[in-house]
Write a protein that holds these residues in place. Structure first.
Motif, PDB file in Angstrom:
ATOM      1  N   ALA A  46      53.681   0.585  30.547  1.00  0.00           N
ATOM      2  CA  ALA A  46      52.211   0.557  30.614  1.00  0.00           C
ATOM      3  C   ALA A  46      51.644   1.971  30.533  1.00  0.00           C
ATOM      4  CB  ALA A  46      51.729  -0.151  31.877  1.00  0.00           C
ATOM      5  N   ALA A  47      51.992   2.630  29.445  1.00  0.00           N
ATOM      6  CA  ALA A  47      51.758   4.076  29.332  1.00  0.00           C
ATOM      7  C   ALA A  47      50.302   4.443  29.060  1.00  0.00           C
ATOM      8  CB  ALA A  47      52.644   4.645  28.232  1.00  0.00           C
ATOM      9  N   GLY A  48      49.490   3.511  28.582  1.00  0.00           N
ATOM     10  CA  GLY A  48      48.102   3.854  28.250  1.00  0.00           C
ATOM     11  C   GLY A  48      48.079   4.934  27.184  1.00  0.00           C
ATOM     12  N   ALA A  74      52.334  -6.580  35.169  1.00  0.00           N
ATOM     13  CA  ALA A  74      52.987  -5.577  34.306  1.00  0.00           C
ATOM     14  C   ALA A  74      53.923  -4.703  35.156  1.00  0.00           C
ATOM     15  CB  ALA A  74      51.944  -4.730  33.581  1.00  0.00           C
ATOM     16  N   LEU A 101      46.189   2.244  21.090  1.00  0.00           N
ATOM     17  CA  LEU A 101      46.693   3.332  21.938  1.00  0.00           C
ATOM     18  C   LEU A 101      48.119   3.708  21.538  1.00  0.00           C
ATOM     19  CD1 LEU A 101      45.447   2.425  25.558  1.00  0.00           C
ATOM     20  CD2 LEU A 101      44.465   4.016  23.912  1.00  0.00           C
ATOM     21  N   GLU A 156      57.012  -6.582  35.297  1.00  0.00           N
ATOM     22  CA  GLU A 156      57.748  -6.479  34.029  1.00  0.00           C
ATOM     23  C   GLU A 156      58.594  -5.203  34.041  1.00  0.00           C
ATOM     24  OE1 GLU A 156      55.594  -7.235  30.387  1.00  0.00           O
ATOM     25  OE2 GLU A 156      54.081  -8.395  31.435  1.00  0.00           O
ATOM     26  N   CYS A 165      55.780   2.624  26.588  1.00  0.00           N
ATOM     27  CA  CYS A 165      55.393   1.279  26.141  1.00  0.00           C
ATOM     28  C   CYS A 165      53.929   1.004  26.450  1.00  0.00           C
ATOM     29  CB  CYS A 165      56.278   0.259  26.839  1.00  0.00           C
ATOM     30  SG  CYS A 165      55.702  -1.429  26.640  1.00  0.00           S
ATOM     31  N   GLU A 166      53.218   0.488  25.479  1.00  0.00           N
ATOM     32  CA  GLU A 166      51.795   0.166  25.665  1.00  0.00           C
ATOM     33  C   GLU A 166      51.456  -1.071  24.841  1.00  0.00           C
ATOM     34  OE1 GLU A 166      49.068   0.912  27.523  1.00  0.00           O
ATOM     35  OE2 GLU A 166      48.052  -0.504  26.212  1.00  0.00           O
ATOM     36  N   LEU A 167      50.737  -1.973  25.498  1.00  0.00           N
ATOM     37  CA  LEU A 167      50.371  -3.240  24.867  1.00  0.00           C
ATOM     38  C   LEU A 167      49.359  -3.060  23.738  1.00  0.00           C
ATOM     39  CD1 LEU A 167      50.829  -6.305  25.248  1.00  0.00           C
ATOM     40  CD2 LEU A 167      48.940  -6.301  26.862  1.00  0.00           C
ATOM     41  N   ARG A 168      48.395  -2.190  23.935  1.00  0.00           N
ATOM     42  CA  ARG A 168      47.300  -2.054  22.950  1.00  0.00           C
ATOM     43  C   ARG A 168      47.772  -1.286  21.725  1.00  0.00           C
ATOM     44  NH1 ARG A 168      42.131   0.289  25.891  1.00  0.00           N
ATOM     45  NH2 ARG A 168      41.818   0.979  23.752  1.00  0.00           N
ATOM     46  N   GLY A 206      53.767  -3.171  22.560  1.00  0.00           N
ATOM     47  CA  GLY A 206      54.109  -4.547  22.929  1.00  0.00           C
ATOM     48  C   GLY A 206      54.150  -4.700  24.438  1.00  0.00           C
ATOM     49  N   ARG A 207      54.554  -5.900  24.869  1.00  0.00           N
ATOM     50  CA  ARG A 207      54.675  -6.152  26.311  1.00  0.00           C
ATOM     51  C   ARG A 207      55.945  -5.506  26.838  1.00  0.00           C
ATOM     52  NH1 ARG A 207      54.387 -12.171  28.453  1.00  0.00           N
ATOM     53  NH2 ARG A 207      54.564 -11.092  30.439  1.00  0.00           N
ATOM     54  N   ILE A 208      55.850  -4.992  28.038  1.00  0.00           N
ATOM     55  CA  ILE A 208      57.005  -4.328  28.662  1.00  0.00           C
ATOM     56  C   ILE A 208      58.218  -5.245  28.643  1.00  0.00           C
ATOM     57  CG2 ILE A 208      57.873  -3.401  30.857  1.00  0.00           C
ATOM     58  CD1 ILE A 208      54.776  -2.936  31.503  1.00  0.00           C
ATOM     59  N   TYR A 267      49.579  10.047  29.029  1.00  0.00           N
ATOM     60  CA  TYR A 267      49.440  11.373  29.657  1.00  0.00           C
ATOM     61  C   TYR A 267      50.708  11.716  30.442  1.00  0.00           C
ATOM     62  CZ  TYR A 267      44.365  10.756  28.944  1.00  0.00           C
ATOM     63  OH  TYR A 267      43.120  10.556  28.414  1.00  0.00           O
ATOM     64  N   LYS A 308      42.313  13.171  36.566  1.00  0.00           N
ATOM     65  CA  LYS A 308      43.453  12.464  35.979  1.00  0.00           C
ATOM     66  C   LYS A 308      44.684  13.380  35.945  1.00  0.00           C
ATOM     67  CE  LYS A 308      45.387   8.989  34.301  1.00  0.00           C
ATOM     68  NZ  LYS A 308      45.501   7.783  35.072  1.00  0.00           N
ATOM     69  N   LEU A 357      52.884   3.623  36.143  1.00  0.00           N
ATOM     70  CA  LEU A 357      51.727   4.168  36.859  1.00  0.00           C
ATOM     71  C   LEU A 357      50.512   3.297  36.545  1.00  0.00           C
ATOM     72  CD1 LEU A 357      50.306   6.434  38.444  1.00  0.00           C
ATOM     73  CD2 LEU A 357      50.289   7.794  36.367  1.00  0.00           C
TER      74      LEU A 357
HETATM   75  C1  LIG Z   1      45.374   1.229  34.008  1.00  0.00           C
HETATM   76  S1  LIG Z   1      46.179   1.645  32.543  1.00  0.00           S
HETATM   77  C2  LIG Z   1      47.280   2.908  33.073  1.00  0.00           C
HETATM   78  C3  LIG Z   1      47.748   3.772  31.953  1.00  0.00           C
HETATM   79  C4  LIG Z   1      48.633   4.956  32.377  1.00  0.00           C
HETATM   80  N1  LIG Z   1      49.875   4.531  32.971  1.00  0.00           N
HETATM   81  C5  LIG Z   1      47.888   5.891  33.268  1.00  0.00           C
HETATM   82  O1  LIG Z   1      48.075   5.849  34.482  1.00  0.00           O
HETATM   83  O2  LIG Z   1      47.073   6.677  32.756  1.00  0.00           O
HETATM   84  C6  LIG Z   1      47.254   0.271  32.262  1.00  0.00           C
HETATM   85  C7  LIG Z   1      47.735   0.154  30.832  1.00  0.00           C
HETATM   86  O3  LIG Z   1      48.747  -0.843  30.778  1.00  0.00           O
HETATM   87  C8  LIG Z   1      48.626  -1.584  29.588  1.00  0.00           C
HETATM   88  N2  LIG Z   1      49.310  -2.872  29.838  1.00  0.00           N
HETATM   89  C9  LIG Z   1      48.877  -3.906  30.601  1.00  0.00           C
HETATM   90  N3  LIG Z   1      49.776  -4.895  30.620  1.00  0.00           N
HETATM   91  C10 LIG Z   1      50.821  -4.476  29.863  1.00  0.00           C
HETATM   92  C11 LIG Z   1      52.067  -5.059  29.497  1.00  0.00           C
HETATM   93  N4  LIG Z   1      52.414  -6.260  29.950  1.00  0.00           N
HETATM   94  N5  LIG Z   1      52.886  -4.371  28.685  1.00  0.00           N
HETATM   95  C12 LIG Z   1      52.526  -3.134  28.232  1.00  0.00           C
HETATM   96  N6  LIG Z   1      51.354  -2.516  28.561  1.00  0.00           N
HETATM   97  C13 LIG Z   1      50.522  -3.190  29.358  1.00  0.00           C
HETATM   98  C14 LIG Z   1      47.135  -1.665  29.367  1.00  0.00           C
HETATM   99  O4  LIG Z   1      46.828  -1.913  28.011  1.00  0.00           O
HETATM  100  C15 LIG Z   1      46.683  -0.289  29.834  1.00  0.00           C
HETATM  101  O5  LIG Z   1      46.634   0.635  28.772  1.00  0.00           O
END
Ligand SMILES: C[S@@+](CC[C@H](N)C(=O)[O-])C[C@H]1O[C@@H](n2cnc3c(N)ncnc32)[C@H](O)[C@@H]1O
Length: 300
Positions: free
Chosen positions: A87-89, A164, A119, A167, A113-116, A141-143, A92, A56, A158
């Motif tokens: 979609a930062a997860g 997403a 996290l 978005e 930004c992260e949906l969950r 929230g959502r992007i 990292y 990673k 990433l």
């Molecule tokens: C595959 S992970 C990638 C995380 C990080 N960018 C990485 O590469 O380590 C995708 C992440 O995007 C989040 N996600 C998915 N749809 C989203 C949205 N519409 N808005 C914000 N986050 C979102 C998911 O919850 C998940 O944590």
């Protein structure tokens, strides 16, 4: 050093085998601290990493390496660069960029930004614990919905799942982001929509497997042309070194103007030949018609 079994055959590395600190050092970028990576759980207390974490880290650092000239440029050009990791997860990437740029220069702001909620909350606490809090904001929230500054200088996504990635493109376009860097993830939207798309080209996506592959490819072609049509100079390349990831396409864009007519025409022609309605286009149109950017922005 390759270890061998008693039989003499080379020993396969186990998935979670620990890599020693010396080996890890070769992966780190200048300015990247072991302490932050430990806080993120990527590096063990001894300063090593298991194989998953090491992979990673390599991915993240390879990505950063590819976008370094663009990051250097915005830090040269702007006093307070705004970076947006969509979609930062576990963030990292956002934490790495924070250390390498924002902390080093003592200016700028990172929005991750992260949906969950679990996290996003964890990331915010970690940012505070590491003392990054005043220049690092974790947005849950959502992007497409989170409040962002009116102007963003660098948008990154990433492995943002499915739409997403789109978005992130919408927010980047609205905020006139100087640069954008996308590594798309799974892409399911068009594989469904292509089913209904009949014509002389439909053998290209007749079989379900081809439909998935072609759908993902066509989506990325349309994303690329959309960015070009809106004034971005785009480059599509492979993230070499991502030997364990099939999601290996890097789309980067640099904003050169508001639009580019030849790309607009190409996009139009292509969509006449393979007509699909893309979430990205529908959303851009709807938001432009509504044209109330105040609803989606906060003042920086
Ligand atoms: C595959 S992970 C990638 C995380 C990080 N960018 C990485 O590469 O380590 C995708 C992440 O995007 C989040 N996600 C998915 N749809 C989203 C949205 N519409 N808005 C914000 N986050 C979102 C998911 O919850 C998940 O944590």
């Amino acid at each position: 050093m390759n270890r061998t079994h008693r039989s003499g055959a080379p020993k396969e590395p186990r998935a979670r085998q620990s890599l020693d600190p010396e080996m890890l050092k070769g992966t780190l970028l200048e300015g990247q601290s072991i302490e932050t990576l430990q806080a993120l759980g990527l590096v063990t207390e001894r300063g090593g990493a298991n194989a998953d974490a090491h992979r990673k880290l390599k991915q993240i650092n390879h990505f950063i390496h590819q976008v370094t000239p663009a990051l250097d440029e915005i830090f040269e050009r702007y006093p307070e660069p705004v970076l947006f990791d969509a979609a930062a997860g576990k963030s990292y990437l956002a934490f790495a960029l924070f250390e390498l740029y924002i902390r080093r220069h003592g200016r700028g702001h990172m929005y991750a930004c992260e949906l969950r909620p679990d996290l996003a909350n964890r990331v915010q606490s970690l940012a505070e614990r590491l003392g990054f809090g005043d220049r690092f904001t974790s947005l849950q929230g959502r992007i497409i919905e989170v409040p962002l500054p009116e102007r963003i200088h660098f948008t990154l996504a990433l492995h943002a799942c499915d739409t997403a990635t789109d978005e992130a493109i919408v927010r980047a376009l609205e905020a006139k982001s100087d640069f954008i860097a996308l590594v798309p993830c799974c892409q399911a939207e068009l594989s469904q929509k292509l089913k209904a798309c009949k014509g002389p080209l439909s053998p290209l996506w007749h079989h379900p497997w081809h439909r998935r592959e072609f759908g993902a490819h066509y989506t990325n072609v349309l994303r690329t042309l959309t960015l070009q049509a809106r004034g971005y100079q785009v480059n599509v390349t492979e993230l070499a070194g991502w030997e364990h990831s099939l999601k290996n396409k890097l789309i980067t864009g640099k904003r050169m103007g508001n639009y580019y007519a030849p790309a607009q025409e190409e996009l139009k022609q292509l969509l006449q030949q393979i007509p699909v309605s893309l979430w990205l286009h529908e959303t851009l149109k709807a938001r432009e018609q509504a044209s109330t950017p105040e609803d989606h922005t906060v003042q920086s």
